[in-house]
Design a protein around this motif. Structure first.
Motif, short mmCIF file in Angstrom:
data_model
loop_
_atom_site.label_atom_id
_atom_site.label_comp_id
_atom_site.label_asym_id
_atom_site.label_seq_id
_atom_site.Cartn_x
_atom_site.Cartn_y
_atom_site.Cartn_z
N GLY A 11 0.89 -1.13 -0.36
CA GLY A 11 -0.38 0.42 0.07
C GLY A 11 0.59 1.33 0.41
O GLY A 11 1.69 1.25 0.31
N ALA A 12 0.32 2.15 -0.73
CA ALA A 12 1.19 4.11 -0.37
C ALA A 12 0.87 4.57 0.54
O ALA A 12 -0.81 4.44 1.11
CB ALA A 12 0.97 4.58 -2.21
N GLY A 13 1.43 5.26 1.08
CA GLY A 13 1.14 6.45 1.66
C GLY A 13 1.62 6.14 3.67
O GLY A 13 1.60 6.75 4.52
N GLY A 14 1.98 4.87 3.77
CA GLY A 14 2.44 4.63 4.64
C GLY A 14 1.43 4.56 6.16
O GLY A 14 2.35 4.03 7.12
N LYS A 15 0.39 4.34 5.41
CA LYS A 15 -0.61 4.24 6.73
C LYS A 15 -1.51 3.22 7.03
O LYS A 15 -1.41 2.51 7.77
CB LYS A 15 -1.58 5.26 7.02
CG LYS A 15 -1.57 6.55 8.18
CD LYS A 15 -2.88 7.52 7.47
CE LYS A 15 -1.91 9.11 8.92
NZ LYS A 15 -3.47 9.35 8.51
N ALA A 16 -1.23 3.04 5.90
CA ALA A 16 -2.38 1.48 5.27
C ALA A 16 -1.64 0.94 4.51
O ALA A 16 -1.32 0.73 3.85
CB ALA A 16 -3.97 1.58 4.96
N PHE A 17 -1.80 -0.68 4.77
CA PHE A 17 -2.24 -1.62 3.06
C PHE A 17 -3.09 -1.72 2.47
O PHE A 17 -3.15 -1.01 1.29
CB PHE A 17 -1.28 -2.82 3.59
CG PHE A 17 -1.90 -4.14 2.63
CD1 PHE A 17 -1.27 -3.93 1.44
CD2 PHE A 17 -2.83 -4.67 2.75
CE1 PHE A 17 -0.81 -4.91 0.67
CE2 PHE A 17 -3.43 -5.47 1.71
CZ PHE A 17 -2.02 -5.82 0.57
N CYS A 18 -4.64 -1.93 3.51
CA CYS A 18 -5.55 -1.36 2.38
C CYS A 18 -6.85 -1.52 3.51
O CYS A 18 -6.86 -2.51 4.46
CB CYS A 18 -5.94 -2.18 1.34
SG CYS A 18 -7.66 -2.66 0.74
N ALA A 19 -7.87 -0.24 4.18
CA ALA A 19 -8.79 -0.70 5.05
C ALA A 19 -9.68 -1.72 4.76
O ALA A 19 -10.42 -0.85 5.26
CB ALA A 19 -8.33 0.95 5.20
N GLY A 20 -9.88 -1.77 3.15
CA GLY A 20 -11.61 -2.40 3.36
C GLY A 20 -11.58 -2.32 2.09
O GLY A 20 -11.04 -1.42 1.40
N GLY A 21 -13.29 -2.70 1.90
CA GLY A 21 -13.43 -2.10 0.59
C GLY A 21 -14.70 -1.26 0.59
O GLY A 21 -14.43 -0.51 1.49
#
Length: 385
Positions: free
Chosen positions: A87-97
């Motif tokens: 994931g981009a941005g350093g905060k999240a891989f992916c927070a969901g759909g």
């Protein structure tokens, strides 16, 4: 540029085909300016970067439609030896759909609710069956749809910043994307606990739970990725070797695992019942601060979701992943027609008042008949592989 200008421009081209080519290029340039997902061949690998940092890399239908064919192409390509997703941005891989979009589409009568889950689950299955080593760097928030993009792959690398949860019972849904497959297969009753409460696992606990296969310090991820990309025609064993060497170097939070050391016995005893009512009774009787905290959480969840979820995991524990995804697709379609999902999205994501009014409001009002209707076959509309 106004519409008339566009037509004037196009009319200058004698050939329609030429005009089509120009339009295609315009479309592509608009698209690539801010692509929600980046797909690149680098070194020996295909690299997928989820690129919606403002939205914590939430997964949209458009992203699914780009990732799936590329994954299939790389899987067949003799020059591509592994696939990395991050994931981009350093905060999240992916927070969901992108569930807000799904709920809104349902209100306007679009078929998005059928298509989104069908294509998302097809991608989840493709990740599980991928013939090339698949490495998910689950640094940061990894929830819902993000779990589906990672947990079915061969390698999942957590860091001290990883935050895993399946919080769907709080929005009138259930832990989908194959949750019915991987959750009941976690240690003891851990998966049942995570599914019903939406409890958040952090850092090393994500690895300790078996959701991640490896743990690496976040500051080493870039170096780890570069080393993977530099491998020459690597096998899965070579990839594992690199991941293991980085894990061996990691000293961060080594002794932190409060959940497992202190609470695993309680989780196993309280969550081993076959009904949600009995689980609640077990927590009440246990009476420890941890048990009472979970009781408070469960009492806020959608009663319908809780019952669906427990049955989903119990049935899923003896099904294949494809059978589970077929079952979960049926459940999503029933939830889309029901009340609680749209009410949950309203309360948590739209009005943000955090006080959903569930219907039915009590567990005992959710009958076996209600429950059975969620699990019914969709006939020709069933998800097939």
């Amino acid at each position: 540029m106004g519409q008339q200008d566009v037509w004037r421009l196009l009319s200058r081209f004698s050939s329609l085909r030429r005009a089509n080519v120009v339009l295609q290029h315009l479309r592509m340039s608009v698209h690539t300016d801010a692509a929600d997902v980046l797909l690149e061949r680098r070194g020996c690998a295909g690299v997928i970067t989820l690129n919606r940092p403002k939205f914590l890399n939430a997964l949209s239908l458009d992203m699914i439609r780009q990732i799936y064919p590329q994954l299939k192409t790389w899987e067949q390509d003799p020059e591509t030896y592994l696939i990395i997703i991050k994931g981009a941005g350093g905060k999240a891989f992916c927070a969901g759909g992108d569930i807000k979009a799904i709920s809104e589409a349902k209100k306007t009568g679009q078929s998005m609710t059928q298509v989104f889950f069908r294509e998302e689950y097809t991608l989840n299955n493709a990740i599980a069956s991928c013939q090339k080593p698949y490495v998910a760097l689950i640094d940061g928030i990894t929830m819902g749809g993000g779990v589906g993009l990672s947990v079915h792959g061969r390698f999942r690398v957590a860091t001290e910043r990883s935050l895993f949860a399946m919080p769907e019972t709080g929005i009138g849904l259930f832990p989908d994307v194959g949750g019915g497959y991987f959750l009941p297969r976690l240690e003891g009753r851990l998966g049942y606990f995570l599914a019903l409460t939406g409890f958040r696992l952090k850092g090393r606990d994500v690895h300790r739970a078996g959701i991640a296969t490896h743990f690496v310090d976040s500051e080493k991820l870039h170096k780890l990725e570069e080393e993977l990309l530099a491998l020459k025609s690597p096998s899965a064993e070579d990839v594992a070797g690199v991941l293991e060497s980085y894990q061996a170097e990691s000293k961060m939070d080594q002794d932190k695992s409060i959940l497992f050391e202190e609470h695993m016995d309680k989780i196993n005893s309280c969550f081993s019942a076959n009904t949600v009512e009995q689980i609640i009774e077990n927590l009440r009787q246990d009476g420890s601060p941890f048990a009472l905290e979970q009781l408070k959480v469960i009492n806020k969840m959608s009663p319908t979701s809780l019952k669906i979820t427990l049955r989903q995991l119990m049935e899923g524990s003896s099904k294949t992943l494809q059978e589970v995804l077929t079952m979960e697709y049926r459940l999503t379609q029933a939830c889309m027609e029901g009340h609680d999902f749209h009410e949950g999205v309203r309360a948590v994501l739209i009005d943000k008042d955090q006080s959903p009014k569930w219907k039915p409001a009590k567990l005992q009002e959710v009958t076996d008949e209600d429950l059975n209707s969620y699990f019914k076959s969709l006939g020709s509309r069933d998800l097939k592989f």
